[in-house]
Design a protein around this motif. Structure first.
Motif, PDB file in Angstrom:
ATOM      1  N   CYS A  76      -1.712  -1.332   6.238  1.00 56.32           N
ATOM      2  CA  CYS A  76      -2.137  -2.651   5.744  1.00 56.32           C
ATOM      3  C   CYS A  76      -1.611  -3.789   6.605  1.00 56.32           C
ATOM      4  O   CYS A  76      -2.125  -4.899   6.540  1.00 56.32           O
ATOM      5  CB  CYS A  76      -1.768  -2.835   4.272  1.00 56.32           C
ATOM      6  SG  CYS A  76      -0.025  -3.134   3.951  1.00 56.32           S
ATOM      7  N   CYS A 114       3.736  -2.433   8.330  1.00 60.80           N
ATOM      8  CA  CYS A 114       3.083  -1.227   7.810  1.00 60.80           C
ATOM      9  C   CYS A 114       1.914  -0.877   8.719  1.00 60.80           C
ATOM     10  O   CYS A 114       1.080  -1.730   9.019  1.00 60.80           O
ATOM     11  CB  CYS A 114       2.573  -1.487   6.381  1.00 60.80           C
ATOM     12  SG  CYS A 114       1.456  -0.202   5.794  1.00 60.80           S
ATOM     13  N   ARG A 137       1.522   3.331   2.284  1.00 61.92           N
ATOM     14  CA  ARG A 137       2.339   3.486   3.495  1.00 61.92           C
ATOM     15  C   ARG A 137       3.414   2.407   3.630  1.00 61.92           C
ATOM     16  O   ARG A 137       4.334   2.566   4.433  1.00 61.92           O
ATOM     17  CB  ARG A 137       1.451   3.530   4.738  1.00 61.92           C
ATOM     18  CG  ARG A 137       0.561   4.759   4.766  1.00 61.92           C
ATOM     19  CD  ARG A 137      -0.032   5.012   6.127  1.00 61.92           C
ATOM     20  NE  ARG A 137       0.964   5.489   7.083  1.00 61.92           N
ATOM     21  CZ  ARG A 137       0.718   5.642   8.382  1.00 61.92           C
ATOM     22  NH1 ARG A 137      -0.480   5.325   8.860  1.00 61.92           N
ATOM     23  NH2 ARG A 137       1.646   6.092   9.185  1.00 61.92           N
ATOM     24  N   CYS A 138       3.296   1.305   2.884  1.00 54.21           N
ATOM     25  CA  CYS A 138       4.406   0.345   2.838  1.00 54.21           C
ATOM     26  C   CYS A 138       5.623   1.021   2.202  1.00 54.21           C
ATOM     27  O   CYS A 138       6.760   0.711   2.533  1.00 54.21           O
ATOM     28  CB  CYS A 138       4.038  -0.862   1.979  1.00 54.21           C
ATOM     29  SG  CYS A 138       2.850  -1.995   2.697  1.00 54.21           S
ATOM     30  N   CYS A 157       0.855  -1.187   0.000  1.00 50.66           N
ATOM     31  CA  CYS A 157       0.000   0.000   0.000  1.00 50.66           C
ATOM     32  C   CYS A 157       0.896   1.244   0.000  1.00 50.66           C
ATOM     33  O   CYS A 157       2.123   1.154   0.055  1.00 50.66           O
ATOM     34  CB  CYS A 157      -0.966  -0.009   1.181  1.00 50.66           C
ATOM     35  SG  CYS A 157      -0.267   0.554   2.750  1.00 50.66           S
TER      36      CYS A 157
HETATM   37 ZN   LIG Z   1       0.954  -1.106   3.718  1.00 48.38          ZN
END
Ligand SMILES: [Zn+2]
Length: 366
Positions: A269, A266, A195-196, A193
């Motif tokens: 997710c 993360c 934010r990963c 995602c």
């Molecule tokens: Zn993520």
């Protein structure tokens, strides 16, 4: 391969009901023949595209190309959310709009819906003149199969990332600046995602914006067309979806695809913490990218829908007012104040949120 000579069975709206607009429109068989003879889609894929529902968030440069592509491809239901109105400097790259839209000062969602309905009368276009916030994003996501990013800011993208992961709806990140752009499809639970890859939202002013770097219309077309094609693959259930981030620079002639693994830690997710979705609304106002303008939202709790005609009567002695049924514009003290029925205002002539809020308090007075 499908036989393009076979007549279309019926012309029905995506929900299965007979739609009078479809009677007037081209037969689906004729309209989509170049897609149905394409092996990756076929007649069955086209039926799936016709039943698909997409939310496009932001209908500026990338959003215009996304909406144009998906409407022409026959996506059955397009919900288009945009907070802004059409201006002259949009026409260089925002392909759904024309000079008449600028003269009328139409909200982009309204102007886009008018154009898209003229392009394809057999699909449903649902314009929403609204800012996308933590308060309304989950309602906007209701019953859609995919969300496409047509925004120009990371505030909204981090919110979309949280909301889509929570609702387990795929979304496609797209961003362009200068002559380069990136796009990445986020499949909740399967692929990385936002934010990963970028764990924290960049602070305002730390990334280049169209104000400081400009933007070429060619890269808008490339990135948004890639994202729209990924959406079609998703609708038809193709196994050819891109997994990873695609980076294109049209000036430097580079094309890179970067495989990115999910991060188990993360926050979004991996751990299911949706801090951008749960964050309180920032009521200080939002400076708009490259516009010398600030958007001011009404105070929370004041969800009044404004009577623009009544407000125009009240403001007429103060300055020049112009309305078009969708918004009211006031020119006063060198500022241009555009007021929407949801009580938001865009104040042009300042980047200072404090100045904008005081103008809002003075004239809109919520
Ligand atoms: Zn993520």
């Amino acid at each position: 391969m499908s036989d393009p000579a076979t007549p279309s069975a019926t012309e029905t709206a995506p929900n299965g009901a007979r739609d009078p607009r479809a009677e007037r429109s081209l037969g689906a068989q004729e309209r989509y023949v170049r897609q149905t003879i394409f092996a990756g889609i076929g007649r069955e894929g086209q039926d799936r595209i016709g039943r698909a529902r997409a939310l496009i968030v932001g209908c500026g440069a990338t959003g215009s190309v996304l909406a144009n592509s998906l409407a022409r491809s026959g996506v059955g239901h397009l919900r288009i959310a945009d907070r802004d109105y059409v201006e002259g400097n949009n026409l260089q790259r925002q392909v759904l709009y024309d000079e008449e839209d600028v003269r009328r000062g139409l909200p982009k969602a309204v102007a886009a819906a008018q154009r898209l309905r003229a392009i394809n009368g057999a699909i449903t276009i649902e314009p929403r003149v609204t800012d996308v916030t933590a308060e309304n994003v989950e309602e906007l996501l209701e019953s859609v199969d995919i969300v496409l990013d047509g925004t120009d800011n990371f505030e909204t993208r981090y919110l979309l990332n949280d909301a889509c992961l929570k609702a387990r709806i795929p979304w496609i990140y797209s961003g362009v600046i200068a002559a380069y752009g990136v796009t990445m499809t986020v499949l909740p639970g399967e692929t990385a995602c936002l934010r990963c890859i970028f764990p924290e939202r960049p602070l305002p002013g730390t990334t280049p914006t169209c104000d400081t770097a400009g933007v070429l219309n060619g890269i808008v077309g490339v990135i948004a067309s890639m994202a729209a094609t990924e959406a079609l693959k998703l609708f038809v259930g193709s196994d050819r979806l891109v997994r990873g981030l695609t980076w294109v620079d049209l000036w430097e002639n580079t094309f890179e695809r970067i495989e990115l693994p999910r991060q188990p830690d993360c926050p979004a997710c991996g751990l299911g913490e949706y801090e951008y979705l749960d964050a309180p609304i920032d009521e200080s106002g939002t400076s708009l990218c490259g516009r010398n303008a600030v958007q001011v939202r009404p105070p929370r709790g004041a969800h009044a829908s404004l009577d623009l005609a009544e407000l125009a009567d009240r403001l007429r002695p103060v300055g020049e007012t112009v309305g078009n049924g969708f918004l009211l514009r006031l020119r006063v003290d060198g500022y241009e104040v555009t007021i929407f029925p949801d009580a938001r205002a865009i104040i042009k002539g300042t980047d200072d949120t404090a100045v904008a809020r005081s103008i809002y308090a003075k004239y809109v007075g919520m």
